[in-house]
Design an enzyme around this catalytic site. Structure first.
Site, PDB file in Angstrom:
ATOM      1  N   SER A 142     -20.202 -13.941 -20.317  1.00  0.00           N
ATOM      2  CA  SER A 142     -20.908 -15.089 -20.907  1.00  0.00           C
ATOM      3  C   SER A 142     -21.778 -15.687 -19.806  1.00  0.00           C
ATOM      4  CB  SER A 142     -19.877 -16.131 -21.364  1.00  0.00           C
ATOM      5  OG  SER A 142     -20.488 -17.384 -21.607  1.00  0.00           O
ATOM      6  N   TYR A 155     -12.170 -21.254 -20.211  1.00  0.00           N
ATOM      7  CA  TYR A 155     -13.175 -20.249 -20.593  1.00  0.00           C
ATOM      8  C   TYR A 155     -14.048 -19.880 -19.393  1.00  0.00           C
ATOM      9  CZ  TYR A 155     -16.732 -18.140 -23.707  1.00  0.00           C
ATOM     10  OH  TYR A 155     -17.605 -17.288 -24.350  1.00  0.00           O
TER      11      TYR A 155
HETATM   12  P1  NAD Z   1     -15.969 -14.393 -32.860  1.00  0.00           P
HETATM   13  O1  NAD Z   1     -14.982 -15.485 -33.037  1.00  0.00           O
HETATM   14  O2  NAD Z   1     -17.012 -14.149 -33.889  1.00  0.00           O
HETATM   15  O3  NAD Z   1     -15.214 -12.997 -32.637  1.00  0.00           O
HETATM   16  C1  NAD Z   1     -14.097 -12.893 -31.811  1.00  0.00           C
HETATM   17  C2  NAD Z   1     -13.392 -11.587 -32.143  1.00  0.00           C
HETATM   18  O4  NAD Z   1     -12.220 -11.508 -31.312  1.00  0.00           O
HETATM   19  C3  NAD Z   1     -12.893 -11.523 -33.586  1.00  0.00           C
HETATM   20  O5  NAD Z   1     -12.963 -10.190 -34.049  1.00  0.00           O
HETATM   21  C4  NAD Z   1     -11.436 -11.977 -33.464  1.00  0.00           C
HETATM   22  O6  NAD Z   1     -10.606 -11.508 -34.520  1.00  0.00           O
HETATM   23  C5  NAD Z   1     -11.088 -11.320 -32.146  1.00  0.00           C
HETATM   24  N1  NAD Z   1      -9.912 -11.892 -31.510  1.00  0.00           N
HETATM   25  C6  NAD Z   1      -9.630 -13.197 -31.227  1.00  0.00           C
HETATM   26  N2  NAD Z   1      -8.421 -13.287 -30.648  1.00  0.00           N
HETATM   27  C7  NAD Z   1      -7.940 -12.029 -30.567  1.00  0.00           C
HETATM   28  C8  NAD Z   1      -6.731 -11.471 -30.083  1.00  0.00           C
HETATM   29  N3  NAD Z   1      -5.759 -12.235 -29.556  1.00  0.00           N
HETATM   30  N4  NAD Z   1      -6.567 -10.137 -30.155  1.00  0.00           N
HETATM   31  C9  NAD Z   1      -7.515  -9.337 -30.705  1.00  0.00           C
HETATM   32  N5  NAD Z   1      -8.678  -9.807 -31.184  1.00  0.00           N
HETATM   33  C10 NAD Z   1      -8.874 -11.134 -31.112  1.00  0.00           C
HETATM   34  O7  NAD Z   1     -16.598 -14.671 -31.432  1.00  0.00           O
HETATM   35  P2  NAD Z   1     -17.898 -14.098 -30.688  1.00  0.00           P
HETATM   36  O8  NAD Z   1     -18.802 -15.251 -30.462  1.00  0.00           O
HETATM   37  O9  NAD Z   1     -18.421 -12.876 -31.342  1.00  0.00           O
HETATM   38  O10 NAD Z   1     -17.250 -13.759 -29.281  1.00  0.00           O
HETATM   39  C11 NAD Z   1     -17.103 -12.443 -28.800  1.00  0.00           C
HETATM   40  C12 NAD Z   1     -17.127 -12.470 -27.286  1.00  0.00           C
HETATM   41  O11 NAD Z   1     -18.398 -12.928 -26.855  1.00  0.00           O
HETATM   42  C13 NAD Z   1     -16.087 -13.406 -26.664  1.00  0.00           C
HETATM   43  O12 NAD Z   1     -15.541 -12.806 -25.509  1.00  0.00           O
HETATM   44  C14 NAD Z   1     -16.916 -14.615 -26.309  1.00  0.00           C
HETATM   45  O13 NAD Z   1     -16.352 -15.323 -25.234  1.00  0.00           O
HETATM   46  C15 NAD Z   1     -18.226 -13.965 -25.925  1.00  0.00           C
HETATM   47  N6  NAD Z   1     -19.379 -14.854 -25.954  1.00  0.00           N
HETATM   48  C16 NAD Z   1     -19.750 -15.488 -27.084  1.00  0.00           C
HETATM   49  C17 NAD Z   1     -20.868 -16.311 -27.062  1.00  0.00           C
HETATM   50  C18 NAD Z   1     -21.367 -17.031 -28.291  1.00  0.00           C
HETATM   51  O14 NAD Z   1     -22.264 -17.866 -28.146  1.00  0.00           O
HETATM   52  N7  NAD Z   1     -20.867 -16.765 -29.470  1.00  0.00           N
HETATM   53  C19 NAD Z   1     -21.576 -16.484 -25.885  1.00  0.00           C
HETATM   54  C20 NAD Z   1     -21.166 -15.832 -24.748  1.00  0.00           C
HETATM   55  C21 NAD Z   1     -20.063 -15.009 -24.796  1.00  0.00           C
END
Ligand code: NAD
Length: 260
Positions: A142, A155
């Site tokens: 991130s 985080y």
């Molecule tokens: P999201 O909530 O849409 O998806 C998260 C996924 O992780 C889902 O499939 C959920 O079921 C799964 N998950 C959660 N806990 C879990 C567990 N204990 N075991 C297995 N699976 C689990 O979120 P996202 O925004 O797509 O995030 C995905 C990644 O991207 C994360 O690592 C997040 O930190 C990172 N990220 C997101 C953003 C953003 O703006 N959305 C920005 C930077 C980084």
């Protein structure tokens, strides 16, 4: 381009992980999905993305906070497809609170799911990747792996850890055909961020649209969300031969967030 390869994408039933899984299937890779919630719809989306290639899709429900589940998922992936050639460490959760109010249980969960799980998957993936002398490890970190934001101690600590772990993995594989890199998105409008928009709208008594503008305006100069599709394209680049010598980078796709 990735026909015959198998990708394990953690946390791929939603958001960024699903976007990356679709992009890899489009290139012909078999995909092992993982994550909670509905599985049928994401499975159908990934199958549709891989339509016309031989890409197959499997699913394992491992909870990424449990090392025994992660070991099961690896055995399952190998049994399904023979190997894990591409590992995408993407599963992640967020919790927003000041340090003194941060629930200890949430801190532990964020560190386990966002950071420690990548150690477990990587240690399990490396032996076979080394034997094949080919592999791709992509860690979804991130912008918070590069800079901090108040209220996000667990985080930010976990994501800085992911960037550090990416560098060490890249160094330990530097003379092999395995590469390891991190992707550092800014805001992406997934359920993880929608919760933060909703919280802002509620706290300030404003509309969803106003809260979205406020959220982007605080951090992201482009005033635009990065999309899962754009992040999928970056993951495909990391898997390509053009990226054979891209090692240990933390590549931000953040609308200028970290340029400030
Ligand atoms: P999201 O909530 O849409 O998806 C998260 C996924 O992780 C889902 O499939 C959920 O079921 C799964 N998950 C959660 N806990 C879990 C567990 N204990 N075991 C297995 N699976 C689990 O979120 P996202 O925004 O797509 O995030 C995905 C990644 O991207 C994360 O690592 C997040 O930190 C990172 N990220 C997101 C953003 C953003 O703006 N959305 C920005 C930077 C980084």
């Amino acid at each position: 381009m990735l026909k015959g390869k198998t990708a394990l994408v953690t946390g791929s039933t939603s958001g960024i992980g699903l976007g990356i899984a679709k992009a890899l299937a489009q290139q012909g890779a078999n995909v092992v999905l993982n994550g909670f919630g509905d599985v049928d719809a994401p499975r159908a989306e990934v199958l549709a993305a891989g339509h016309g290639t031989d890409a197959q899709v499997a699913y394992h429900s491992a909870d990424m906070s449990r090392s025994a589940d992660i070991e099961d998922m690896f055995q399952y992936s190998v049994a399904q497809f023979g190997a894990v050639d591409i590992l995408v460490n993407n599963a992640g959760i967020q919790h927003v609170a000041s340090i003194e109010d941060f629930p200890v249980e949430r801190w532990d969960a964020i560190l386990a799911i966002n950071l420690t799980s990548a150690f477990h998957t990587t240690r399990l993936a490396l032996p076979a990747m080394k034997a094949a002398n080919w592999g791709r490890i992509i860690n979804v970190a991130s912008v918070h792996g590069l800079v901090g934001s108040a209220q996000k101690s667990a985080y930010v600590a976990a994501k800085h850890g992911v960037v550090g772990f990416t560098k060490v993995t890249a160094l330990e594989t530097a003379t092999t055909g395995i590469t390891c890199n991190a992707i550092c998105p800014g805001w992406v409008l997934t359920p993880l961020v929608q919760k933060q928009v909703d919280a802002k709208a509620q706290a300030l008594g404003i509309s969803n649209e106003e809260a979205t503008k406020l959220l982007l305006g605080e951090k992201e100069p482009s005033m635009q969300f990065t999309t899962p599709e754009e992040l999928g394209a970056l993951a495909v680049f990391f898997c390509s031969s053009a990226a054979n010598n891209v090692r240990g980078v933390a590549w931000n796709m953040d609308g200028g967030w970290t340029a400030q």
